[in-house]
Design a protein around this motif. Structure first.
Motif, PDB file in Angstrom:
ATOM      1  N   LEU A   3       0.845  -1.183   0.000  1.00  0.00           N
ATOM      2  CA  LEU A   3       0.000   0.000   0.000  1.00  0.00           C
ATOM      3  C   LEU A   3       0.890   1.246   0.000  1.00  0.00           C
ATOM      4  O   LEU A   3       1.898   1.286   0.711  1.00  0.00           O
ATOM      5  CB  LEU A   3      -0.907   0.042   1.222  1.00  0.00           C
ATOM      6  N   VAL A  23      -3.107   0.318  -4.041  1.00  0.00           N
ATOM      7  CA  VAL A  23      -2.872  -1.043  -3.561  1.00  0.00           C
ATOM      8  C   VAL A  23      -2.317  -1.920  -4.685  1.00  0.00           C
ATOM      9  O   VAL A  23      -2.771  -1.840  -5.828  1.00  0.00           O
ATOM     10  CB  VAL A  23      -4.184  -1.661  -3.032  1.00  0.00           C
ATOM     11  N   ILE A  28      -8.859  -4.424  -4.040  1.00  0.00           N
ATOM     12  CA  ILE A  28      -9.725  -3.820  -3.037  1.00  0.00           C
ATOM     13  C   ILE A  28     -11.136  -4.394  -3.112  1.00  0.00           C
ATOM     14  O   ILE A  28     -11.937  -4.186  -2.205  1.00  0.00           O
ATOM     15  CB  ILE A  28      -9.751  -2.282  -3.142  1.00  0.00           C
ATOM     16  N   TYR A  33      -9.934  -8.968   2.365  1.00  0.00           N
ATOM     17  CA  TYR A  33      -9.380  -7.848   3.126  1.00  0.00           C
ATOM     18  C   TYR A  33     -10.400  -6.742   3.356  1.00  0.00           C
ATOM     19  O   TYR A  33     -11.356  -6.573   2.602  1.00  0.00           O
ATOM     20  CB  TYR A  33      -8.182  -7.243   2.387  1.00  0.00           C
ATOM     21  N   TRP A  35     -10.127  -2.501   4.118  1.00  0.00           N
ATOM     22  CA  TRP A  35      -9.133  -1.464   3.824  1.00  0.00           C
ATOM     23  C   TRP A  35      -9.394  -0.234   4.691  1.00  0.00           C
ATOM     24  O   TRP A  35     -10.489   0.327   4.657  1.00  0.00           O
ATOM     25  CB  TRP A  35      -9.202  -1.096   2.346  1.00  0.00           C
ATOM     26  N   CYS A  96      -2.598   4.146   5.314  1.00  0.00           N
ATOM     27  CA  CYS A  96      -3.613   3.220   4.838  1.00  0.00           C
ATOM     28  C   CYS A  96      -3.111   1.815   5.156  1.00  0.00           C
ATOM     29  O   CYS A  96      -1.894   1.573   5.213  1.00  0.00           O
ATOM     30  CB  CYS A  96      -3.930   3.398   3.366  1.00  0.00           C
ATOM     31  N   ALA A  98      -4.393  -2.693   5.520  1.00  0.00           N
ATOM     32  CA  ALA A  98      -5.310  -3.772   5.175  1.00  0.00           C
ATOM     33  C   ALA A  98      -5.385  -4.776   6.314  1.00  0.00           C
ATOM     34  O   ALA A  98      -4.351  -5.185   6.859  1.00  0.00           O
ATOM     35  CB  ALA A  98      -4.870  -4.472   3.892  1.00  0.00           C
TER      36      ALA A  98
END
Length: 124
Positions: A3, A23, A28, A33, A35, A96, A98
């Motif tokens: 990321l 990503v 996404i 996952y 986020w 950011c 995950a």
């Protein structure tokens, strides 16, 4: 999963902060996952801001709900944090990250993959 955060390092008070997370190594739209956006103000603990799931549904920390939205661009495999009416208190390193599906995604410690962090300073 990798990321990378991108966005302005300096934002003026009352303006809108927008940070994008790009990503790679995962999608996404994958149900594997969740986020999230997390920040750390100077001298303070990590603070969860919000999360977007694989369907695009978003969940935002209640204290920030009136100022925060999270959008995404599935064609670019990116999601973006928008924080309006910023003040000096929004100065922080923004990450950011995950989390694996099934984890408690309101807890920063539950996130397994992290970006390198983006310093954002709110100043006139």
């Amino acid at each position: 999963v990798q990321l990378v955060e991108s966005g302005p390092g300096l934002v003026r008070p009352s303006q809108t902060l927008s940070l994008t997370c790009t990503v790679s190594g995962g999608f996404i739209t994958s149900s594997r996952y969740w986020w999230g956006w997390i920040r750390q103000p100077p001298g303070e603990e990590l603070e969860w801001l919000g999360t977007v799931d694989s369907s695009g549904a978003t969940y935002v920390s209640p204290p920030l709900r009136s100022r925060t939205t999270i959008s995404r661009d599935t064609s670019k495999n990116q999601f973006t944090l928008h924080l309006t009416s910023v003040t000096h208190a929004d100065t922080a390193v923004y990450y950011c990250a995950a989390a694996d599906d099934g984890r408690s995604w309101t807890l920063p410690s539950e996130y397994r993959y992290w970006g390198q962090g983006a310093q954002v300073t709110v100043s006139s």
